[in-house]
Write a protein that holds these residues in place. Structure first.
Motif, PDB file in Angstrom:
ATOM      1  N   ALA A 154     -15.041  -4.400 -15.602  1.00 27.31           N
ATOM      2  CA  ALA A 154     -13.777  -3.715 -15.294  1.00 27.31           C
ATOM      3  C   ALA A 154     -13.643  -3.427 -13.801  1.00 27.31           C
ATOM      4  N   SER A 155     -14.769  -3.204 -13.128  1.00 24.38           N
ATOM      5  CA  SER A 155     -14.712  -2.861 -11.698  1.00 24.38           C
ATOM      6  C   SER A 155     -14.879  -4.066 -10.781  1.00 24.38           C
ATOM      7  N   THR A 156     -15.095  -5.249 -11.366  1.00 26.75           N
ATOM      8  CA  THR A 156     -15.282  -6.442 -10.550  1.00 26.75           C
ATOM      9  C   THR A 156     -13.950  -6.893  -9.966  1.00 26.75           C
ATOM     10  N   ARG A 214     -21.159  -8.761  -7.869  1.00 34.43           N
ATOM     11  CA  ARG A 214     -21.880  -7.857  -8.775  1.00 34.43           C
ATOM     12  C   ARG A 214     -23.184  -8.472  -9.264  1.00 34.43           C
ATOM     13  N   ARG A 215     -23.689  -9.473  -8.557  1.00 35.54           N
ATOM     14  CA  ARG A 215     -24.851 -10.219  -9.058  1.00 35.54           C
ATOM     15  C   ARG A 215     -26.083  -9.333  -9.202  1.00 35.54           C
ATOM     16  N   ASP A 216     -26.277  -8.362  -8.326  1.00 38.34           N
ATOM     17  CA  ASP A 216     -27.437  -7.477  -8.433  1.00 38.34           C
ATOM     18  C   ASP A 216     -27.377  -6.620  -9.699  1.00 38.34           C
ATOM     19  N   ILE A 217     -26.185  -6.147 -10.035  1.00 35.14           N
ATOM     20  CA  ILE A 217     -26.029  -5.335 -11.249  1.00 35.14           C
ATOM     21  C   ILE A 217     -26.259  -6.191 -12.487  1.00 35.14           C
ATOM     22  N   PHE A 218     -25.671  -7.391 -12.501  1.00 35.00           N
ATOM     23  CA  PHE A 218     -25.875  -8.286 -13.639  1.00 35.00           C
ATOM     24  C   PHE A 218     -27.358  -8.628 -13.808  1.00 35.00           C
ATOM     25  N   ALA A 219     -28.030  -8.902 -12.717  1.00 37.02           N
ATOM     26  CA  ALA A 219     -29.449  -9.232 -12.787  1.00 37.02           C
ATOM     27  C   ALA A 219     -30.255  -8.045 -13.305  1.00 37.02           C
ATOM     28  N   ILE A 228     -11.084  -6.115 -22.931  1.00 34.61           N
ATOM     29  CA  ILE A 228     -10.944  -7.478 -22.422  1.00 34.61           C
ATOM     30  C   ILE A 228     -12.050  -8.337 -23.040  1.00 34.61           C
ATOM     31  N   ARG A 229     -11.686  -9.104 -24.044  1.00 37.15           N
ATOM     32  CA  ARG A 229     -12.624 -10.032 -24.687  1.00 37.15           C
ATOM     33  C   ARG A 229     -11.851 -11.263 -25.133  1.00 37.15           C
TER      34      ARG A 229
END
Length: 584
Positions: free
Chosen positions: A214-216, A260-265, A398-399
């Motif tokens: 949502a914040s991306t 947001r790659r650090d958060i996803f990782a 959102i899906r």
């Protein structure tokens, strides 16, 4: 399943058709143009208001009625838990406990479906989310404790109980399934703390994923129809005949995810680490062993399947090279990029479907499955029944789409945004297949405890729908150009087996790696995905990573976060679906 025995006659025939056909600029007849000056309306004539859930009709008349039902259900669950000490006293007590467990499981499923749909249509419904969490907090440990009681029954006791109450054979598979876990029963002390431990270890990922997505920030892309973004308009952007629009959409999506790659990782690595740790508490080697065992698979079998698919992946590479050659030929590009693969044939509009047309296509394509299937599909797709929710609106989750259902109550389908593109149609056909299966099981009297087998079976039935829909559209296409379009879609769906294998191989590598070291970041995850992908596709590997075109694919499968190790189900499901289609 031996891959060498999987016939690919249909797949190779379609591959040949696509690879040798010459592009034409024939204008398709009766096909809506995704890029026409007149905006396409997937719900003409005010139909949009009809495609919303009627939860009061399907479940409970009001939220107060649902809350009262949940209180009664919790009381029944707690009363059931107090009788656990008497389960194996006599054959009659065993049979009664199994019946009560069965009935309670169905009631829990119904409440959970209702509450999850409330949160889907209104993310502000905090009361529904709390009620859902509360119900799981009560029901999950009680049902797990009952399974542990079944698992602990020794052979002599089970034989005695069966003699005392012969119709216990009705639940023989339930008992057998529980007894498979005999080596993984928690002690009384472990069982007391395990639910709370699991809640803290793996109960936060979905919320993190929702808030992160949502914040991306997604940059807008300017198109002739106005500004669009990949979060909401990916089908429109990636099917644009304008190369610059496709590229802009592709690159803005990558830019957004990379921000947001650090958060996803963090989420992926912590999820894998926590699940491995919880699996060891239950005396499994790791989470893959536990997860695969639940589907009657072993880690060795999964690894072998993925290796066999890798050894057969040349058919996928041939198709990918044929796609690249086709784009070069029809578009005149020297270099073909990822965003070019989704381009429409020059001069040919991208097909789009109103919801009425989509419903008609799905019903026609699946009519060969019999009158019972046709009846249930028609009932699902009829908006008067209130089982579809397809219209974007404020505060809606959102899906892409999902089906909620089991047995004993009406199954439903939720779609984030139905815009009439082919992928929208396929999601509706796929998830509709799940919904119809649930209703057919209800009609056949399948009990709740028998309603959920290994997921690759139910996914295979849904994947078969995908193949039948694209095959039907190719066979009934009115022009050569539209037939070629649908053949491409059929091939994309068929070769998706290699995409799912790549994803499953990545997840296995992730869980293997965190077992050795939790010090993994986005760069290591990217390397894992490129390594896994290079075994199945020409688009992955060191060169691809350097170009940055197929990076961040370790984020794109949301189930990595919400349902870890689920993607392997699709690999098996696609194998089964292709086999069904070969026979069909």
């Amino acid at each position: 399943m031996q891959l060498a025995r999987l016939r690919t006659t249909q797949l190779l025939a379609a591959l040949f058709a696509v690879s040798v056909c010459q592009a034409r600029t024939t204008q398709a007849q009766g096909v809506a143009d995704a890029n026409a000056s007149v905006p396409f309306d997937a719900f003409p004539g005010g139909l949009s208001d009809r495609y919303r859930f009627n939860l009061a009709r399907l479940f409970f008349a009001s939220s107060e009625a649902a809350a009262a039902d949940q209180r009664a259900l919790v009381a029944a669950l707690e009363a059931f838990a107090r009788t656990s000490a008497f389960v194996t006293r006599t054959g009659d007590s065993m049979f009664e406990s199994l019946q009560r467990s069965d009935s309670l499981t169905g009631a829990v499923n119904r409440q959970a479906a209702y509450l999850s749909l409330r949160t889907a249509v209104d993310t502000r419904d905090v009361a529904a989310q709390r009620a859902l969490d509360s119900l799981g907090g009560v029901a999950d440990p009680i049902i797990a404790a009952f399974r542990s009681t079944l698992a602990a029954i020794d052979d002599a006791t089970l034989a005695r109980l069966m003699r005392e109450r012969p119709d216990l054979r009705k639940y023989a598979f339930v008992i057998q399934s529980a007894r498979r876990e005999r080596g993984h029963i928690l002690s009384a002390d472990e069982a007391e703390v395990y639910p709370a431990l699991a809640g803290h270890a793996i109960g936060w990922q979905s919320a993190l994923l929702r808030t992160t997505i949502a914040s991306t920030p997604y940059d807008s892309v300017r198109t002739p129809q106005g500004y669009r973004d990949m979060r909401r308009n990916s089908n429109e952007l990636l099917s644009s005949p304008d190369r610059s629009i496709r590229e802009a959409g592709f690159r803005t999506s990558h830019k957004a995810l990379e921000s947001r790659r650090d958060i996803f990782a963090f989420g992926l690595v912590r999820t894998a680490t926590a699940r491995n740790a919880l699996a060891r508490v239950r005396r499994y080697a790791d989470y893959p062993e536990e997860s695969y065992a639940d589907r009657y698979l072993t880690t060795a079998q999964v690894r072998l399947t993925l290796d066999q698919l890798a050894s057969a992946a040349d058919v996928n590479r041939r198709y990918e090279r044929a796609q690249i050659a086709w784009v070069k030929r029809v578009a005149g590009y020297d270099t073909v990029h990822s965003w070019d693969i989704t381009m429409p044939e020059p001069g040919t509009p991208v097909p789009r479907f109103t919801i009425t047309e989509a419903s008609r296509v799905i019903q026609a394509a699946t009519s060969v499955l019999g009158k019972d299937y046709a009846r249930e599909m028609a009932a699902l797709l009829d908006p008067a029944n209130g089982r579809l929710d397809l219209i974007p609106r404020d505060n809606r989750i959102i899906r892409p789409g999902f089906s909620t259902g089991s047995v004993g109550y009406p199954s439903t389908f939720f779609q984030g945004r139905f815009e009439g593109f082919f992928p929208d149609l396929i999601i509706l056909a796929h998830e509709g297949g799940h919904a119809v299966q649930n209703m057919l099981m209800t009609e056949a009297g399948v009990r709740p405890v028998y309603s959920a087998g290994p997921a690759y079976f139910t996914e295979s039935f849904a994947a078969f729908n995908e193949l039948m829909v694209s095959d039907y559209l190719a066979k009934t296409a009115k022009t050569p150009a539209t037939r070629r379009y649908y053949l491409r879609q059929f091939l994309d769906q068929s070769t998706e087996i290699f995409k799912t294998a790549r994803e499953a191989a990545f997840e296995q590598a992730l869980y293997d790696s965190v077992a050795k070291s939790a010090a993994l970041g986005p760069d290591q995850l990217e390397a894992m995905m490129q390594g896994a992908g290079s075994r199945y596709s020409v688009w992955f590997g060191v060169d691809s990573a350097a170009r940055g075109e197929r990076t961040m694919e370790w984020v794109n499968a949301l189930q990595f976060f919400t349902r870890p190790l689920y993607r392997v189900n699709y690999a098996y499901a696609k194998l089964l679906a292709l086999s069904y289609f070969d026979q069909y």
